[in-house]
Design a protein around this motif. Structure first.
Motif, PDB file in Angstrom:
ATOM      1  N   UNK A   1     -30.860 -30.818 -25.604  1.00  0.00           N
ATOM      2  CA  UNK A   1     -29.495 -31.340 -25.509  1.00  0.00           C
ATOM      3  C   UNK A   1     -28.480 -30.258 -25.802  1.00  0.00           C
ATOM      4  N   UNK A   2     -28.840 -29.359 -26.753  1.00  0.00           N
ATOM      5  CA  UNK A   2     -27.884 -28.346 -27.197  1.00  0.00           C
ATOM      6  C   UNK A   2     -28.078 -27.027 -26.466  1.00  0.00           C
ATOM      7  N   UNK A   3     -28.845 -27.053 -25.349  1.00  0.00           N
ATOM      8  CA  UNK A   3     -29.196 -25.795 -24.679  1.00  0.00           C
ATOM      9  C   UNK A   3     -27.971 -24.999 -24.254  1.00  0.00           C
ATOM     10  N   UNK A   4     -26.883 -25.684 -23.915  1.00  0.00           N
ATOM     11  CA  UNK A   4     -25.711 -24.963 -23.428  1.00  0.00           C
ATOM     12  C   UNK A   4     -24.926 -24.301 -24.548  1.00  0.00           C
ATOM     13  N   UNK A   5     -25.244 -24.626 -25.804  1.00  0.00           N
ATOM     14  CA  UNK A   5     -24.467 -24.091 -26.925  1.00  0.00           C
ATOM     15  C   UNK A   5     -24.951 -22.713 -27.362  1.00  0.00           C
ATOM     16  N   UNK A   6     -25.919 -22.153 -26.681  1.00  0.00           N
ATOM     17  CA  UNK A   6     -26.417 -20.852 -27.088  1.00  0.00           C
ATOM     18  C   UNK A   6     -27.716 -20.950 -27.862  1.00  0.00           C
TER      19      UNK A   6
ATOM     20  N   UNK B   1     -28.862 -19.739 -30.808  1.00  0.00           N
ATOM     21  CA  UNK B   1     -28.949 -20.011 -32.249  1.00  0.00           C
ATOM     22  C   UNK B   1     -28.710 -21.494 -32.527  1.00  0.00           C
ATOM     23  N   UNK B   2     -27.614 -22.026 -31.944  1.00  0.00           N
ATOM     24  CA  UNK B   2     -27.289 -23.440 -32.199  1.00  0.00           C
ATOM     25  C   UNK B   2     -28.410 -24.337 -31.677  1.00  0.00           C
ATOM     26  N   UNK B   3     -28.897 -24.046 -30.463  1.00  0.00           N
ATOM     27  CA  UNK B   3     -29.928 -24.894 -29.877  1.00  0.00           C
ATOM     28  C   UNK B   3     -31.211 -24.841 -30.683  1.00  0.00           C
ATOM     29  N   UNK B   4     -31.596 -23.643 -31.151  1.00  0.00           N
ATOM     30  CA  UNK B   4     -32.840 -23.527 -31.916  1.00  0.00           C
ATOM     31  C   UNK B   4     -32.742 -24.298 -33.221  1.00  0.00           C
TER      32      UNK B   4
ATOM     33  N   UNK C   1     -40.338 -27.675 -34.329  1.00  0.00           N
ATOM     34  CA  UNK C   1     -39.262 -28.038 -33.407  1.00  0.00           C
ATOM     35  C   UNK C   1     -38.492 -26.816 -32.942  1.00  0.00           C
ATOM     36  N   UNK C   2     -38.219 -25.889 -33.871  1.00  0.00           N
ATOM     37  CA  UNK C   2     -37.509 -24.674 -33.479  1.00  0.00           C
ATOM     38  C   UNK C   2     -38.350 -23.856 -32.511  1.00  0.00           C
ATOM     39  N   UNK C   3     -39.654 -23.766 -32.762  1.00  0.00           N
ATOM     40  CA  UNK C   3     -40.532 -23.001 -31.876  1.00  0.00           C
ATOM     41  C   UNK C   3     -40.554 -23.576 -30.471  1.00  0.00           C
TER      42      UNK C   3
ATOM     43  N   UNK D   1     -38.290 -25.342 -29.057  1.00  0.00           N
ATOM     44  CA  UNK D   1     -36.993 -25.128 -28.411  1.00  0.00           C
ATOM     45  C   UNK D   1     -36.864 -23.695 -27.905  1.00  0.00           C
ATOM     46  N   UNK D   2     -37.338 -22.730 -28.697  1.00  0.00           N
ATOM     47  CA  UNK D   2     -37.240 -21.329 -28.260  1.00  0.00           C
ATOM     48  C   UNK D   2     -38.002 -21.147 -26.940  1.00  0.00           C
ATOM     49  N   UNK D   3     -39.218 -21.708 -26.867  1.00  0.00           N
ATOM     50  CA  UNK D   3     -40.009 -21.577 -25.635  1.00  0.00           C
ATOM     51  C   UNK D   3     -39.226 -22.153 -24.459  1.00  0.00           C
ATOM     52  N   UNK D   4     -38.679 -23.358 -24.652  1.00  0.00           N
ATOM     53  CA  UNK D   4     -37.960 -24.027 -23.568  1.00  0.00           C
ATOM     54  C   UNK D   4     -36.760 -23.194 -23.123  1.00  0.00           C
ATOM     55  N   UNK D   5     -35.986 -22.695 -24.105  1.00  0.00           N
ATOM     56  CA  UNK D   5     -34.767 -21.969 -23.749  1.00  0.00           C
ATOM     57  C   UNK D   5     -35.088 -20.674 -23.013  1.00  0.00           C
ATOM     58  N   UNK D   6     -36.134 -19.964 -23.477  1.00  0.00           N
ATOM     59  CA  UNK D   6     -36.493 -18.700 -22.821  1.00  0.00           C
ATOM     60  C   UNK D   6     -36.881 -18.935 -21.373  1.00  0.00           C
ATOM     61  N   UNK D   7     -37.745 -19.947 -21.148  1.00  0.00           N
ATOM     62  CA  UNK D   7     -38.199 -20.205 -19.781  1.00  0.00           C
ATOM     63  C   UNK D   7     -37.041 -20.721 -18.935  1.00  0.00           C
ATOM     64  N   UNK D   8     -36.184 -21.558 -19.537  1.00  0.00           N
ATOM     65  CA  UNK D   8     -35.063 -22.118 -18.765  1.00  0.00           C
ATOM     66  C   UNK D   8     -34.133 -21.015 -18.278  1.00  0.00           C
ATOM     67  N   UNK D   9     -33.781 -20.076 -19.187  1.00  0.00           N
ATOM     68  CA  UNK D   9     -32.834 -19.033 -18.759  1.00  0.00           C
ATOM     69  C   UNK D   9     -33.492 -18.142 -17.718  1.00  0.00           C
ATOM     70  N   UNK D  10     -34.809 -17.883 -17.854  1.00  0.00           N
ATOM     71  CA  UNK D  10     -35.491 -17.068 -16.843  1.00  0.00           C
ATOM     72  C   UNK D  10     -35.487 -17.773 -15.493  1.00  0.00           C
ATOM     73  N   UNK D  11     -35.799 -19.072 -15.483  1.00  0.00           N
ATOM     74  CA  UNK D  11     -35.885 -19.800 -14.217  1.00  0.00           C
ATOM     75  C   UNK D  11     -34.507 -19.940 -13.582  1.00  0.00           C
TER      76      UNK D  11
END
Lengths: 277, 282
Positions: free
Chosen positions: A98-103, A105-108, A182-184, A186-196
């Motif tokens: 949900x918080x992926x657009x906030x950057x 640190x905030x999302x993690x 949960x933080x881990x 989220x990090x995986x999701x955010x990394x793959x999302x920005x790459x894709x």
């Protein structure tokens, strides 16, 4: 089948040769990733590995009781490691998404709070059921005094059991574990999302706005897959039940770090290949 | 070294189930390619059959692995099967026609390395571990591919990521209405993961019988296929989806009846308690 009576004799011993092989495999996968996709791909893979290690390490904090806990004969939450880790991690992952657009640190942190909150609610309701439903007090069987509050445990422990309920230290461990897992995730999701999001438009030949559903779903599925692999490997490391950070089994975490790092690197590399070839 | 604590033998040997499951899954997956050759979507149901044969093989693999008492519960085996399988399957869809073969090889490599990690780095030391995790990753990848073929009629990356949506009489191509973009893959993931771990979890114990457990797997598979066939209405033509749905319902009814018969055969005694009592005077 009495899986409770005959636990595997894995024990806490380390296998130095296998650990070295694991580290070599990790380096080989990193080198392959650098060869295939030197910039964004390698960065994403490092992020995935960090996330995977956080999941593997965090799961050790979660008080898992398994079937004995359901009968009030062992402390912890009455289900398996994989289920609890998946529950906490996926709750965190959805929170973080949900918080992926906030950057980053905030999302993690949001993901971590989501996982920790889920574990806190679970632990509280579990103790509620134990105390008011089954009529048993919380007592640890592994330590004489609670490491955080200093409360004596021995008087409350029933004979013939390994303890029961969720002592305070297990509760705190559960929240820490949920936060890390949960933080881990989220990090995986955010990394793959920005790459894709960066590479899929070129790979599929579509405008960026159209690939967003694909990027979100693919990153989410890879994150769930990676999460379950890491959670089950940690479950194999714990072999059944753990009380929390004060349990002697907690000392096995170095094995899980290496295992999670190699497994996350392998699965993350496959996830990166989908846009790199 | 852990001790194998369950000594139930008998039935078809595991190697035979493995080879049979692998061959029939691949054959069924490739039969969905008839869709492309005949330019229809009628043969999507072969994807569901591929999924069921893979699940039958997988549930027996879980039996082999969990007979050693891994101490983490049977469901964890189903979760790692699909967790590693989905990763291999998503990459394999990029290879077009060769996708099932690539999924097989890729999942086997991932599963083998995960098996090495758990057996050596995590010191599990269970003899069947490496082979079982290899097989399970393959089962996860192939059954997800079966779900994909059942729901979309194909198993290529382009087919799984694009769909068509009718708007005001016009047909527009959209990525949102697709197997991956619409998130249907997440539902397929859990439908498969539950169907693969439930049978051994439900049938384990001293009264375990191979045919009863495998029949329960087929029943769970057809039950998942019913749900997936409903989802396929969104992505393939209604006629093709109805074919899948009818096959799934017929298969489920048959396997459910057979499973009840086998349960009665293996039970010491049974009483038909009638969960819905007959009303008097009606």
């Amino acid at each position: 089948m009495s899986a409770v009576a005959a636990k595997p004799q894995a024990g806490g011993a380390m296998n130095p040769t296998a650990m070295a092989v694991g580290v070599v495999m990790l380096l080989i996968i990193l080198a392959l990733c650098w060869y295939v996709s030197p910039g964004a791909g390698l960065m994403a893979l490092v992020g995935v590995i960090i996330g995977g290690v956080l999941i593997g390490f965090g799961t050790h904090f979660v008080p898992v009781g398994g079937a004995p806990a359901a009968m009030g004969q062992a402390p912890g939450i009455a289900t398996g490691v994989a289920m609890l880790a998946a529950g906490a991690g996926l709750a965190g992952l959805f929170g973080g998404a949900w918080a992926a657009e906030q950057g980053l640190v905030v999302a993690t942190i949001t993901g971590g709070v989501g996982g920790g909150l889920m574990m806190a609610i679970t632990c509280m309701m579990v103790n509620f059921v134990y105390v008011f439903g089954m009529g048993i007090p919380a007592a640890s069987g592994k330590v004489l005094y609670d490491p955080i509050t200093g409360d004596s445990q021995k008087e409350f422990k029933s004979q013939g059991t390994e303890g029961h309920g969720l002592p305070f230290v297990s509760f705190v461990g559960g929240v820490i574990g949920g936060f890390l897992a949960g933080a881990g995730g989220t990090i995986i999701y955010l990394q793959l999302l920005s790459l894709y999001e960066a590479t899929l438009p070129a790979v599929m030949g579509l405008p960026p706005a159209q690939v967003i559903p694909i990027a979100v779903a693919a990153a989410g599925m890879f994150a769930v897959g990676l999460f379950l692999v890491n959670a089950v490997l940690t479950a194999y490391n714990i072999t059944g039940t753990i009380e929390g950070p004060h349990d002697p089994k907690f000392k096995r975490w170095p094995r899980a770090i290496v295992a999670s790092a190699v497994a996350s690197a392998l699965c993350g590399f496959v996830a990166i290949l989908i846009v790199a070839i | 070294m852990s001790v194998k604590i369950e000594v139930i033998e008998g039935g078809i040997p595991h190697q035979k189930i493995m080879i049979g499951g692998l061959v029939s899954t691949l054959v069924c997956l490739y039969l969905t390619y008839l869709n492309v050759l005949t330019n229809t979507e009628m043969f999507a149901f072969f994807g569901g059959l591929a999924m069921i044969t893979a699940l039958i093989w997988g549930s027996h693999t879980i039996k082999v692995l969990c007979s050693y008492g891994i101490g983490t519960g049977v469901p964890s085996a189903g979760m790692i099967a699909f967790g590693s399988g989905v990763i291999a399957m998503l990459l394999a869809t990029k290879f077009g026609m060769a996708a099932p073969i690539v999924a097989l090889v890729l999942a086997a490599v991932i599963g083998f390395i995960l098996g090495y990690i758990s057996n050596n780095i995590l010191n599990m030391k269970i003899p069947a571990m490496v082979q079982a995790l290899t097989e399970m990753a393959v089962v996860g990848a192939l059954s997800l591919m079966g779900f994909a073929a059942l729901i979309t009629g194909g198993f290529t990356f382009a087919g799984l990521t694009t769909g068509e949506v009718s708007m005001l009489g016009m047909t527009v191509s959209s990525n949102q209405i697709s197997f991956i973009g619409g998130g249907l893959i997440a539902v397929a993931f859990l439908l498969g993961a539950i169907a693969i771990q439930h049978p051994f979890n439900a049938c384990l114990g001293p009264g375990w019988k191979q045919d009863r457990m495998l029949m329960l797997t087929a029943e769970c598979g057809f039950l998942s296929m019913i749900v997936a066939a409903f989802m396929s209405f969104a992505l393939i033509s209604a006629g093709s989806a109805i074919i899948s749905l009818i096959i799934a319902i017929l298969g489920w009814a048959y396997t459910y009846n057979q499973y009840i018969c086998l349960s009665k055969r293996d039970a010491a005694a049974w009483l038909d308690a009638k969960p819905i009592p007959d009303m008097e005077g009606l």
